[in-house]
Design a protein around this motif. Structure first.
Motif, PDB file in Angstrom:
ATOM      1  N   LEU A 156      20.783  44.939  19.019  1.00  0.00           N
ATOM      2  CA  LEU A 156      21.379  46.002  18.210  1.00  0.00           C
ATOM      3  C   LEU A 156      20.308  46.969  17.710  1.00  0.00           C
ATOM      4  CD1 LEU A 156      23.898  43.909  16.065  1.00  0.00           C
ATOM      5  CD2 LEU A 156      24.480  45.525  17.881  1.00  0.00           C
ATOM      6  N   ARG A 157      20.627  48.237  17.756  1.00  0.00           N
ATOM      7  CA  ARG A 157      19.750  49.277  17.228  1.00  0.00           C
ATOM      8  C   ARG A 157      20.587  50.261  16.402  1.00  0.00           C
ATOM      9  NH1 ARG A 157      17.072  45.969  19.095  1.00  0.00           N
ATOM     10  NH2 ARG A 157      15.279  46.104  20.511  1.00  0.00           N
ATOM     11  N   VAL A 158      20.066  50.644  15.260  1.00  0.00           N
ATOM     12  CA  VAL A 158      20.700  51.674  14.435  1.00  0.00           C
ATOM     13  C   VAL A 158      19.790  52.889  14.439  1.00  0.00           C
ATOM     14  CG1 VAL A 158      21.366  52.343  12.104  1.00  0.00           C
ATOM     15  CG2 VAL A 158      22.006  50.093  12.966  1.00  0.00           C
ATOM     16  N   ILE A 159      20.343  54.024  14.833  1.00  0.00           N
ATOM     17  CA  ILE A 159      19.583  55.277  14.868  1.00  0.00           C
ATOM     18  C   ILE A 159      20.073  56.148  13.722  1.00  0.00           C
ATOM     19  CG2 ILE A 159      18.989  57.304  16.247  1.00  0.00           C
ATOM     20  CD1 ILE A 159      19.649  55.613  18.737  1.00  0.00           C
ATOM     21  N   GLN A 208      18.719  48.831  32.751  1.00  0.00           N
ATOM     22  CA  GLN A 208      18.876  48.954  31.295  1.00  0.00           C
ATOM     23  C   GLN A 208      20.185  49.657  30.970  1.00  0.00           C
ATOM     24  OE1 GLN A 208      16.338  51.704  29.002  1.00  0.00           O
ATOM     25  NE2 GLN A 208      15.800  49.937  27.734  1.00  0.00           N
ATOM     26  N   THR A 209      20.921  49.116  30.008  1.00  0.00           N
ATOM     27  CA  THR A 209      22.189  49.714  29.597  1.00  0.00           C
ATOM     28  C   THR A 209      22.133  50.056  28.108  1.00  0.00           C
ATOM     29  OG1 THR A 209      23.368  48.343  31.205  1.00  0.00           O
ATOM     30  CG2 THR A 209      24.679  49.389  29.474  1.00  0.00           C
ATOM     31  N   ILE A 210      22.465  51.287  27.773  1.00  0.00           N
ATOM     32  CA  ILE A 210      22.517  51.705  26.370  1.00  0.00           C
ATOM     33  C   ILE A 210      23.965  52.030  26.038  1.00  0.00           C
ATOM     34  CG2 ILE A 210      21.787  53.407  24.672  1.00  0.00           C
ATOM     35  CD1 ILE A 210      19.229  53.772  26.301  1.00  0.00           C
ATOM     36  N   ILE A 211      24.511  51.341  25.039  1.00  0.00           N
ATOM     37  CA  ILE A 211      25.905  51.549  24.623  1.00  0.00           C
ATOM     38  C   ILE A 211      25.908  52.136  23.220  1.00  0.00           C
ATOM     39  CG2 ILE A 211      28.127  50.435  24.223  1.00  0.00           C
ATOM     40  CD1 ILE A 211      27.096  48.108  25.997  1.00  0.00           C
ATOM     41  N   SER A 212      26.485  53.302  23.066  1.00  0.00           N
ATOM     42  CA  SER A 212      26.611  53.949  21.756  1.00  0.00           C
ATOM     43  C   SER A 212      28.030  53.741  21.253  1.00  0.00           C
ATOM     44  CB  SER A 212      26.288  55.443  21.870  1.00  0.00           C
ATOM     45  OG  SER A 212      26.523  56.082  20.626  1.00  0.00           O
ATOM     46  N   SER A 213      28.166  53.202  20.050  1.00  0.00           N
ATOM     47  CA  SER A 213      29.505  52.891  19.536  1.00  0.00           C
ATOM     48  C   SER A 213      29.511  52.846  18.018  1.00  0.00           C
ATOM     49  CB  SER A 213      29.976  51.535  20.085  1.00  0.00           C
ATOM     50  OG  SER A 213      31.212  51.173  19.504  1.00  0.00           O
TER      51      SER A 213
END
Length: 299
Positions: free
Chosen positions: A41-44, A22-27
């Protein structure tokens, strides 16, 4: 330069997604967001001071709807993922003019406050990808719409499909220009002088008079009439009219035709002139929209 940036993002995304597991990319990059699989896509975000929530596109959206969201929203306007609010309108005129007037009213550029103005390029179904996107990613949405019957009925249908049954005529996030479009509203609501002055300042004092002189009495293009079809060939009947700019109504018509001849140019010309007014002297419907935004996102 833009192409090099895109290539860099493509290469970076490929490197990261090729990692096993699993790869999580924050940008905060709209370029990177546009390249990602939209369903990944996820928006936190913090919601009303009640903690942090995660938002994503709802499962089960039809494939064609997903394609429209990716093509019309994420791919070309990926920055909306990071917006505090989005303001939708039908055309490019409003999309160009409203941000300038917003800055006059709030003394801050929209991007500083995270407010994005988008022209959806039409009415009715054209709104749906943006509304679905805003709903699923929990982005407050405001609408500034023309008030003719067809646009209102189209927006009513689409808005209710996305957000549930809603009376858009009383919704606190929707501003309707009753019975007209943006240019017609300005002329109807006491701003014809300002619009006329803006045109003359840009094109010369004789712009409107020369336009009228050139076309007055000339034959118009043929348009479909309401007469029955031809009895011999069954073809519809088309008729020509005559251009008539006599009287106040004719003069107003000429101004509208000039504005319609190059909406992109004249949107900025007129908006620049209106920006010289005091904030409380701006057109009332525009003030109403800005006050809705102010209350909705607590500017």
């Amino acid at each position: 330069m833009l192409q090099q940036k895109n290539l860099k993002h493509i290469y970076t995304l490929k490197q990261l997604t090729d990692i096993k597991g699993q790869t999580i990319i924050s940008s905060h990059s709209p370029y990177l967001a546009a390249l990602a699989n939209q369903q990944d896509l996820r928006v936190i975000a913090k919601v009303n001071g009640q903690g942090t929530s995660v938002f994503s596109l709802k499962e089960g959206l039809p494939p064609e709807e997903l394609r429209k969201i990716h093509r019309e929203v994420i791919h070309s306007k990926g920055e909306l993922l990071f917006a505090t609010a989005v303001v939708l309108s039908e055309g490019e005129t409003e999309a160009q003019a409203l941000p300038l007037l917003f800055e006059t009213y709030f003394k801050k550029a929209p991007f500083i406050l995270g407010v994005n103005f988008i022209g959806v390029g039409g009415s009715g179904s054209k709104y749906k990808p943006y509304l679905t996107f805003a709903r699923d990613f929990n982005i407050p949405v405001f609408i500034f719409t023309d008030g003719e019957d067809k646009p209102i009925k189209g927006l009513q249908k689409v808005y209710s499909e996305v957000y549930g049954e809603t009376d858009i005529t009383t919704a606190s996030n929707i501003t309707i220009l009753e019975g007209t479009d943006f240019e017609g509203y300005l002329l109807d609501d006491g701003f014809q002088g300002e619009v006329e002055t803006a045109i003359k300042a840009h094109d010369g004092d004789d712009r409107i008079s020369k336009y009228i002189a050139k076309k007055q009495g000339k034959q118009t293009k043929a348009v479909l009439s309401d007469k029955p079809a031809c009895e011999t060939c069954s073809q519809p009947i088309y008729e020509c009219g005559v251009y008539d700019y006599l009287g106040d109504a004719g003069y107003r018509k000429a101004i509208l035709e000039i504005l319609d001849s190059d909406k992109t140019k004249y949107a900025k010309v007129v908006a620049d002139h209106l920006c010289s007014l005091q904030p409380d002297a701006l057109p009332p419907k525009i003030i109403a929209l800005f006050e809705q935004i102010k209350a909705g996102i607590k500017i």
